[in-house]
Motif scaffolding. Structure first.
Motif, PDB file in Angstrom:
ATOM      1  N   GLU A   1       0.833  -1.212   0.000  1.00 65.50           N
ATOM      2  CA  GLU A   1       0.000   0.000   0.000  1.00 65.50           C
ATOM      3  C   GLU A   1       0.866   1.260   0.000  1.00 65.50           C
ATOM      4  OE1 GLU A   1      -3.293   2.424  -0.162  1.00 65.50           O
ATOM      5  OE2 GLU A   1      -3.137   0.272  -0.536  1.00 65.50           O
ATOM      6  N   THR A   2       1.918   1.246   0.787  1.00 70.53           N
ATOM      7  CA  THR A   2       2.820   2.405   0.823  1.00 70.53           C
ATOM      8  C   THR A   2       3.465   2.613  -0.539  1.00 70.53           C
ATOM      9  OG1 THR A   2       3.277   2.047   3.159  1.00 70.53           O
ATOM     10  CG2 THR A   2       4.851   3.396   1.946  1.00 70.53           C
ATOM     11  N   TYR A   3       3.929   1.545  -1.151  1.00 68.41           N
ATOM     12  CA  TYR A   3       4.539   1.642  -2.475  1.00 68.41           C
ATOM     13  C   TYR A   3       3.545   2.199  -3.486  1.00 68.41           C
ATOM     14  CZ  TYR A   3       7.018   0.406  -6.739  1.00 68.41           C
ATOM     15  OH  TYR A   3       7.639   0.469  -7.951  1.00 68.41           O
ATOM     16  N   ARG A   4       2.326   1.683  -3.454  1.00 72.83           N
ATOM     17  CA  ARG A   4       1.295   2.159  -4.387  1.00 72.83           C
ATOM     18  C   ARG A   4       1.022   3.651  -4.190  1.00 72.83           C
ATOM     19  NH1 ARG A   4      -3.566   3.445  -4.453  1.00 72.83           N
ATOM     20  NH2 ARG A   4      -4.071   2.867  -2.331  1.00 72.83           N
ATOM     21  N   GLN A   5       0.926   4.075  -2.925  1.00 79.18           N
ATOM     22  CA  GLN A   5       0.676   5.488  -2.645  1.00 79.18           C
ATOM     23  C   GLN A   5       1.844   6.363  -3.089  1.00 79.18           C
ATOM     24  OE1 GLN A   5      -0.226   5.796   1.520  1.00 79.18           O
ATOM     25  NE2 GLN A   5      -2.267   4.913   1.294  1.00 79.18           N
ATOM     26  N   LEU A   6       3.050   5.931  -2.799  1.00 80.73           N
ATOM     27  CA  LEU A   6       4.220   6.715  -3.212  1.00 80.73           C
ATOM     28  C   LEU A   6       4.304   6.816  -4.733  1.00 80.73           C
ATOM     29  CD1 LEU A   6       6.893   5.320  -0.717  1.00 80.73           C
ATOM     30  CD2 LEU A   6       5.896   7.622  -0.723  1.00 80.73           C
ATOM     31  N   LEU A   7       4.018   5.724  -5.393  1.00 79.95           N
ATOM     32  CA  LEU A   7       4.062   5.718  -6.847  1.00 79.95           C
ATOM     33  C   LEU A   7       2.987   6.631  -7.434  1.00 79.95           C
ATOM     34  CD1 LEU A   7       5.660   4.434  -9.126  1.00 79.95           C
ATOM     35  CD2 LEU A   7       4.003   2.570  -9.161  1.00 79.95           C
ATOM     36  N   SER A   8       1.795   6.631  -6.840  1.00 76.52           N
ATOM     37  CA  SER A   8       0.716   7.478  -7.361  1.00 76.52           C
ATOM     38  C   SER A   8       0.970   8.962  -7.093  1.00 76.52           C
ATOM     39  CB  SER A   8      -0.629   7.061  -6.767  1.00 76.52           C
ATOM     40  OG  SER A   8      -0.697   7.397  -5.403  1.00 76.52           O
ATOM     41  N   ARG A   9       1.734   9.279  -6.053  1.00 85.31           N
ATOM     42  CA  ARG A   9       2.037  10.685  -5.737  1.00 85.31           C
ATOM     43  C   ARG A   9       3.271  11.205  -6.455  1.00 85.31           C
ATOM     44  NH1 ARG A   9       1.304  10.460   0.682  1.00 85.31           N
ATOM     45  NH2 ARG A   9       3.165   9.239   0.359  1.00 85.31           N
ATOM     46  N   SER A  10       3.968  10.314  -7.116  1.00 83.85           N
ATOM     47  CA  SER A  10       5.185  10.722  -7.811  1.00 83.85           C
ATOM     48  C   SER A  10       4.839  11.688  -8.933  1.00 83.85           C
ATOM     49  CB  SER A  10       5.901   9.489  -8.369  1.00 83.85           C
ATOM     50  OG  SER A  10       7.017   9.888  -9.106  1.00 83.85           O
ATOM     51  N   THR A  11       5.573  12.787  -9.004  1.00 90.90           N
ATOM     52  CA  THR A  11       5.326  13.790 -10.037  1.00 90.90           C
ATOM     53  C   THR A  11       6.184  13.551 -11.271  1.00 90.90           C
ATOM     54  OG1 THR A  11       6.937  15.256  -9.002  1.00 90.90           O
ATOM     55  CG2 THR A  11       4.616  15.542  -8.382  1.00 90.90           C
ATOM     56  N   SER A  12       7.135  12.672 -11.153  1.00 81.33           N
ATOM     57  CA  SER A  12       8.037  12.378 -12.266  1.00 81.33           C
ATOM     58  C   SER A  12       7.402  11.359 -13.201  1.00 81.33           C
ATOM     59  CB  SER A  12       9.354  11.835 -11.716  1.00 81.33           C
ATOM     60  OG  SER A  12      10.161  11.361 -12.769  1.00 81.33           O
ATOM     61  N   GLU A  13       7.687  11.506 -14.505  1.00 77.22           N
ATOM     62  CA  GLU A  13       7.208  10.523 -15.464  1.00 77.22           C
ATOM     63  C   GLU A  13       7.961   9.212 -15.316  1.00 77.22           C
ATOM     64  OE1 GLU A  13       6.756  11.342 -19.575  1.00 77.22           O
ATOM     65  OE2 GLU A  13       5.968  13.342 -19.205  1.00 77.22           O
ATOM     66  N   ASP A  14       9.192   9.294 -14.831  1.00 78.84           N
ATOM     67  CA  ASP A  14      10.029   8.109 -14.644  1.00 78.84           C
ATOM     68  C   ASP A  14      10.504   8.080 -13.189  1.00 78.84           C
ATOM     69  OD1 ASP A  14      11.440   5.847 -15.224  1.00 78.84           O
ATOM     70  OD2 ASP A  14      13.181   6.908 -16.043  1.00 78.84           O
ATOM     71  N   PRO A  15       9.603   7.652 -12.280  1.00 79.75           N
ATOM     72  CA  PRO A  15       9.974   7.683 -10.858  1.00 79.75           C
ATOM     73  C   PRO A  15      11.071   6.669 -10.531  1.00 79.75           C
ATOM     74  CG  PRO A  15       7.899   6.545 -11.138  1.00 79.75           C
ATOM     75  CD  PRO A  15       8.289   7.086 -12.487  1.00 79.75           C
TER      76      PRO A  15
ATOM     77  N   SER B   1      13.983   3.558  -5.119  1.00 79.87           N
ATOM     78  CA  SER B   1      13.885   4.423  -3.935  1.00 79.87           C
ATOM     79  C   SER B   1      12.507   4.307  -3.289  1.00 79.87           C
ATOM     80  CB  SER B   1      14.163   5.877  -4.335  1.00 79.87           C
ATOM     81  OG  SER B   1      13.944   6.743  -3.260  1.00 79.87           O
ATOM     82  N   LEU B   2      11.476   4.257  -4.118  1.00 81.31           N
ATOM     83  CA  LEU B   2      10.119   4.109  -3.596  1.00 81.31           C
ATOM     84  C   LEU B   2       9.960   2.757  -2.898  1.00 81.31           C
ATOM     85  CD1 LEU B   2       7.992   5.582  -6.536  1.00 81.31           C
ATOM     86  CD2 LEU B   2       8.800   6.734  -4.473  1.00 81.31           C
ATOM     87  N   GLY B   3      10.522   1.723  -3.494  1.00 83.56           N
ATOM     88  CA  GLY B   3      10.464   0.399  -2.884  1.00 83.56           C
ATOM     89  C   GLY B   3      11.197   0.352  -1.557  1.00 83.56           C
TER      90      GLY B   3
END
Length: 98
Positions: free
Chosen positions: A51-65, A69-71
Motif C-alpha cells: 500500500e505504501t509503495y502504491r501510494q508513493l508511486l501514485s504521488r510521484s510527479t516524475s514521469e520516470d519515478p 527508492s520508492l520500494g
C-alpha cells in the motif's frame, strides 16, 4: 518447629483446587484469544509495504519515478510496522502478567 507437609494443612490443596485452575484459564485465554491477534504480522507488513509503495508511486510527479527508492521507502514502512507490532506483542504480554 520443623516444617512438614502436615504443618501446611490445607494450603497446598487450596492452591491446587483454586489458584491453579484460574491460572490455567488465564494462560489459555492469553494463548488462544489475545496473542493470536499478532499471528499475521508478516502478512500485514507485506500489505503495508504494498500500500505504501502504491501510494508513493501514485504521488510521484516524475514521469520516470525512481522505483528502487520508492520500494526502499515502502520496505522501511513495513519494517517500522513489524517493529511496532513486536513491541505491542511484548507490551500485551507484560500487561497481562501484571
Amino acid at each position: 518447629m520443623a516444617v512438614t507437609p502436615r504443618s501446611y494443612g490445607l494450603f497446598p490443596v487450596h492452591i491446587r483446587s483454586y489458584f491453579v485452575p484460574k491460572l490455567d484459564l488465564f494462560a489459555a485465554i492469553l494463548r488462544d484469544r489475545i496473542l493470536p491477534a499478532f499471528d499475521n504480522i508478516d502478512a500485514e507488513a507485506k500489505k503495508v509495504e504494498d500500500e505504501t509503495y502504491r501510494q508513493l508511486l501514485s504521488r510521484s510527479t516524475s514521469e520516470d519515478p525512481d522505483i528502487a527508492s520508492l520500494g526502499e521507502r515502502a520496505a522501511e514502512e513495513a519494517g517500522d510496522f513489524i517493529h511496532t507490532m513486536l513491541k505491542m506483542t511484548q507490551a500485551q504480554i507484560n500487561l497481562q502478567a501484571v
